[in-house]
Write a protein that holds these residues in place. Structure first.
Motif: not given
Length: 359
Positions: A89-92, A96-97, A101, A104, A128, A131, A294
């Motif tokens: 997961a890049c998280g950005r 991902c927000r 994930y 992604c 990454h 996460l 998650h």
């Protein structure tokens, strides 16, 4: 170092591969201490996942120790013991927000052992990392923790949560392999009235009973009739497809009640017929999904507290460099009784592979 390399359908070997190196500041290099084999790896070897290029190291589930991190990694450091998630997961990105994930768009999703080299090796690069790895509680051993990389979050999220299992439901799980068994175990957390497991293998039906199934059925003996008998002809509230074959998916649609849910978890390599001529009137919800992971932090806490039956799913253990032998045992599960096989760095080469519980 050594890794298990895919060379095309039906061909793979444990061989020398280049050592991984940090390529991006968000990378971590992990020494693999325990790894397992997934049914998805078998689909790759059968040619069902053509995106996997020859030369790729397989595997997407592992536990290990961080040995190096890029400059931007903040949540782990060398020496930390971690779980490597099957999903990166890049998280950005937008997905991902939303904690999706698996979808992604920032260089993540299911990439390990799929689009980049995976975990069935002595060391692995995890992108990454902040996460995509999870620090492990000391109370959780490697052999138990590795089952939290994929099968438990997949079964729970894609099967149980997508299927919207509720207290009092009748749940049918078609396929009592590792994912199906984890779906049975995690469905029990939501207090269904009954769980039925369907599988052609007697050993897996027995395992399903041990994991909490209230009834079992051979897939060759009209399990839809058993469900009808148990539910006064209505059908199951939730049916989880955990095989990935056209016939098992179609069986699921025959077992579900009007207004019910079919949660497809299996990886399909062939088209399945959706009989809308019969289903359009039944108000069904059919879901598909790639795990997002998650739920992994929650499941890790539950496993550390002894709330998940992880020990019951590991049937065989091997030294890490016995990958080809482990694959042979896992592929022949109908003969060997294999559920999950775990390969561990800590074992010595002279220790033979053994069936858990065998004398």
């Amino acid at each position: 170092m050594k890794g298990y390399v895919f060379h095309g359908p039906g061909r793979a070997s444990w061989e020398d591969v280049p050592d991984p190196a940090v390529k991006e500041p968000t990378d971590a290099i992990v020494r693999v201490d325990a790894v397992t084999i997934c049914g998805t790896d078998l689909h790759i070897l059968k040619g069902d996942v053509p995106e996997v290029r020859p030369g790729t190291v397989l595997g997407h589930e592992a536990v290990g120790e961080i040995v190096e991190t890029g400059a931007d990694v903040r949540t782990v450091r060398p020496g930390d013991r971690v779980l490597i998630s099957c999903i990166t997961a890049c998280g950005r990105c937008a997905y991902c927000r939303e904690a999706m994930y698996g979808q992604c768009r920032g260089g993540g999703g299911w990439i390990l052992g799929h689009l980049i080299d995976g975990t069935q090796s002595e060391y692995v690069r995890v992108s990454h990392a902040d996460l995509s790895v999870h620090p492990l509680p000391a109370a959780l051993g490697d052999r138990d923790a590795v089952l939290l990389a994929d099968i438990f979050p997949t079964a729970y999220e894609v099967g149980v949560l997508n299927g919207r299992v509720r207290p009092g439901d009748t749940v049918a799980v078609v396929g009592a392999g590792p994912i199906g068994l984890a779906a049975i175990a995690t469905a029990r957390l939501l207090s269904p009235e009954r769980i039925l497991a369907v599988d052609p293998a007697a050993s897996r039906r027995d395992a399903a009973r041990r994991l909490g199934a209230d009834a079992v059925a051979d897939s060759a003996e009209a399990p839809e009739q058993l469900i009808a008998d148990l539910t006064d002809g209505l059908g199951a509230d939730v049916v989880v497809e955990a095989v990935g074959l056209p016939e098992t998916f179609e069986l699921c649609t025959r077992m579900v009640r009007p207004g019910g849910h079919v949660a497809n978890v299996g990886v399909h390599g062939r088209p399945a017929t959706l009989h809308l001529e019969d289903l359009w009137i039944k108000n069904l919800t059919i879901t598909t999904g790639l795990v997002d992971t998650h739920s992994t932090p929650t499941l890790l806490r539950m496993a550390a507290a002894g709330r998940l039956p992880t020990p019951q799913l590991v049937t065989h253990t091997f030294p890490l460099d016995h990958m080809e032998q482990a694959y042979d045992v896992f592929v022949r599960s109908a003969d060997t009784g294999a559920l999950k096989v775990v390969l561990a760095r800590q074992q010595h080469e002279e220790v033979p592979a053994q069936r858990e519980g065998a004398s």
